[in-house]
Design a protein around this motif. Sequence first.
Motif, mmCIF file in Angstrom:
data_model
loop_
_atom_site.group_PDB
_atom_site.id
_atom_site.type_symbol
_atom_site.label_atom_id
_atom_site.label_comp_id
_atom_site.label_asym_id
_atom_site.label_seq_id
_atom_site.Cartn_x
_atom_site.Cartn_y
_atom_site.Cartn_z
ATOM 1 N N ILE A 1 53.524 -16.821 1.819
ATOM 2 C CA ILE A 1 52.763 -15.822 2.566
ATOM 3 C C ILE A 1 53.441 -15.665 3.928
ATOM 4 O O ILE A 1 53.368 -16.546 4.779
ATOM 5 N N ALA A 2 54.129 -14.542 4.128
ATOM 6 C CA ALA A 2 54.792 -14.296 5.409
ATOM 7 C C ALA A 2 53.760 -13.848 6.444
ATOM 8 O O ALA A 2 52.665 -13.399 6.096
ATOM 9 N N GLY B 1 46.910 -24.602 6.189
ATOM 10 C CA GLY B 1 46.656 -25.481 5.044
ATOM 11 C C GLY B 1 46.767 -24.713 3.741
ATOM 12 O O GLY B 1 47.411 -25.179 2.785
ATOM 13 N N LEU B 2 46.182 -23.527 3.705
ATOM 14 C CA LEU B 2 46.253 -22.678 2.507
ATOM 15 C C LEU B 2 47.676 -22.196 2.246
ATOM 16 O O LEU B 2 48.139 -22.160 1.106
ATOM 17 N N LEU C 1 46.022 -13.494 -4.314
ATOM 18 C CA LEU C 1 47.119 -14.155 -5.029
ATOM 19 C C LEU C 1 46.620 -15.194 -6.013
ATOM 20 O O LEU C 1 47.069 -15.263 -7.157
ATOM 21 N N VAL C 2 45.658 -15.991 -5.556
ATOM 22 C CA VAL C 2 45.086 -17.040 -6.421
ATOM 23 C C VAL C 2 44.378 -16.399 -7.617
ATOM 24 O O VAL C 2 44.543 -16.836 -8.761
ATOM 25 N N GLY D 1 45.003 -13.470 -8.925
ATOM 26 C CA GLY D 1 46.022 -12.910 -9.805
ATOM 27 C C GLY D 1 46.685 -13.947 -10.669
ATOM 28 O O GLY D 1 46.938 -13.730 -11.852
ATOM 29 N N LYS D 2 46.943 -15.127 -10.090
ATOM 30 C CA LYS D 2 47.578 -16.211 -10.854
ATOM 31 C C LYS D 2 46.644 -16.736 -11.925
ATOM 32 O O LYS D 2 47.045 -17.068 -13.032
ATOM 33 N N ILE D 3 45.339 -16.826 -11.561
ATOM 34 C CA ILE D 3 44.350 -17.309 -12.541
ATOM 35 C C ILE D 3 44.229 -16.318 -13.699
ATOM 36 O O ILE D 3 44.167 -16.693 -14.866
ATOM 37 N N SER D 4 44.244 -15.007 -13.336
ATOM 38 C CA SER D 4 44.108 -13.952 -14.370
ATOM 39 C C SER D 4 45.299 -13.979 -15.324
ATOM 40 O O SER D 4 45.164 -13.777 -16.514
ATOM 41 N N ASN D 5 46.508 -14.246 -14.724
ATOM 42 C CA ASN D 5 47.701 -14.299 -15.563
ATOM 43 C C ASN D 5 47.732 -15.545 -16.424
ATOM 44 O O ASN D 5 48.335 -15.580 -17.461
#
Length: 197
Positions: free
Chosen positions: A127-128, A115-116, A190-191, A193-197
């Motif tokens: 996400i591999a 789901g994620l 990842l989440v 990092g995206k929020i920080s960016n």
Amino acid sequence: MKKKLEIKFLFVNFLTFFRLISASIIALFLYFFNKTNIFYLFYSSFAVFILASISDFFDGFLARKWKIVSEFGQIFDPITDKILTTTTFFFLAYLLLVPWFFVLIFILRDIIVDGLRIFLAKKSVIIAANFWGKLKTVLQIMAISIIFLGYSISVQIYQSYYYLFNLGIIFSAFISLISGLFYIRAIAKLVKGKISN
């Protein structure tokens, strides 16, 4: 050259979808085996499972060899693996050859992780499969094979040593939980990092 590449791409994707077809065939055979007790159905399920498991190795190997690794493959390859193993586990539990508790662990873990992953794929974040996820799949395939083999050789011995034959299931459930935590941690990073960016 382009035509040859397209054929290779279609063949690799066929191997991925072959596991979906195999899961359906295994479910059908094991369901009717429970109704009829015709052991040829059980043996046939085992044979189909082995072929499908081999296809899992070859589609990844060929994709890397032919350099046709795609986002489609990265997403659907692990999903079809899980459909194959979870379906087989479900029907083995239906036959009372596997404890239901461990099957529920596999199902819940896969629902959360996939789901994620699907949610992040929609955000263009792929996400591999990681080492732990691949190890979990290998252990599940081995555990299922042991159960198929043990019950095929002797029903009486299998019933007498039920938990011994299910040791592989117990261990793969433990690895399944560990691999799930690694995925969740990677996704959280990842989440974040995206929020920080």
